[in-house]
Design a protein around this motif. Structure first.
Motif, PDB file in Angstrom:
ATOM      1  N   GLN A 112      -0.674  -7.319  -9.155  1.00 42.77           N
ATOM      2  CA  GLN A 112       0.269  -7.312  -8.036  1.00 42.77           C
ATOM      3  C   GLN A 112       1.567  -8.054  -8.357  1.00 42.77           C
TER       4      GLN A 112
ATOM      5  N   GLY B   7      -3.874  -2.109  -4.708  1.00 41.36           N
ATOM      6  CA  GLY B   7      -2.983  -3.273  -4.691  1.00 41.36           C
ATOM      7  C   GLY B   7      -1.519  -2.889  -4.608  1.00 41.36           C
ATOM      8  N   THR B   8      -1.221  -1.628  -4.864  1.00 47.23           N
ATOM      9  CA  THR B   8       0.166  -1.172  -4.780  1.00 47.23           C
ATOM     10  C   THR B   8       0.670  -1.127  -3.340  1.00 47.23           C
TER      11      THR B   8
ATOM     12  N   VAL C 243       2.480  -4.416  -2.440  1.00 48.47           N
ATOM     13  CA  VAL C 243       3.750  -4.496  -3.177  1.00 48.47           C
ATOM     14  C   VAL C 243       4.764  -3.535  -2.567  1.00 48.47           C
TER      15      VAL C 243
END
Length: 149
Positions: free
Chosen positions: A94, A121-122, A125
């Protein structure tokens, strides 16, 4: 001089997509197939990939590559427990992903990101950077992965 300025304006109008595959062969292949298709339709493509199982950029001259740290240099975990490796990857990537995308954004190079659905996890972000995020399902839906539960 005027022609050069016009060329620069045209280059900026080209939509620039960032592709984020997981570093598994079954995930990389569909993401690169999509990237090739989108490039053939006029999109500029950047691939952000982990250092682990990283492709050779010279094999893909139409794409720009960025590599991020993944803290998984020991390939043993990928073989023994690939699900845990996906969780580790999502946790450790991340910050490097945020830094990489921030840099690309400052250069005006991101229209949206297309991420592997298992690269969950994108989401954080993309939300932090206010980026459009599209998911690509690269796995067969025979078994519901834990991140879909």
């Amino acid at each position: 001089m005027e022609e050069s300025k016009e060329l620069q304006i045209q280059e900026k109008k080209v939509p620039h997509l960032v592709i984020l595959p997981l570093p598994f062969q079954g995930h990389v292949n569909p993401m690169f197939q999509l990237a090739n298709l989108l490039h053939s339709k006029g999109f500029s493509i950047t691939i952000i990939h982990t250092n682990f199982h990283s492709p050779n950029p010279s094999n893909f001259p139409n794409f720009h590559f960025e590599f991020i740290a993944d803290d998984l240099s020991d390939g043993k975990i990928w073989i023994e427990d690939p699900i845990s490796a996906v969780y580790i990857l999502n946790d450790t990537c991340q910050e490097p992903l945020h830094d990489c995308l921030s840099r690309l954004l400052s250069d005006g190079l991101v229209t949206c990101i297309i991420a592997d659905e298992a690269f969950y996890g994108t989401k954080d972000v993309a939300d932090q950077l206010k980026l459009l995020r599209i998911l690509l399902g690269t796995t067969a839906p025979l078994v519901s992965p834990p991140w879909r539960l």
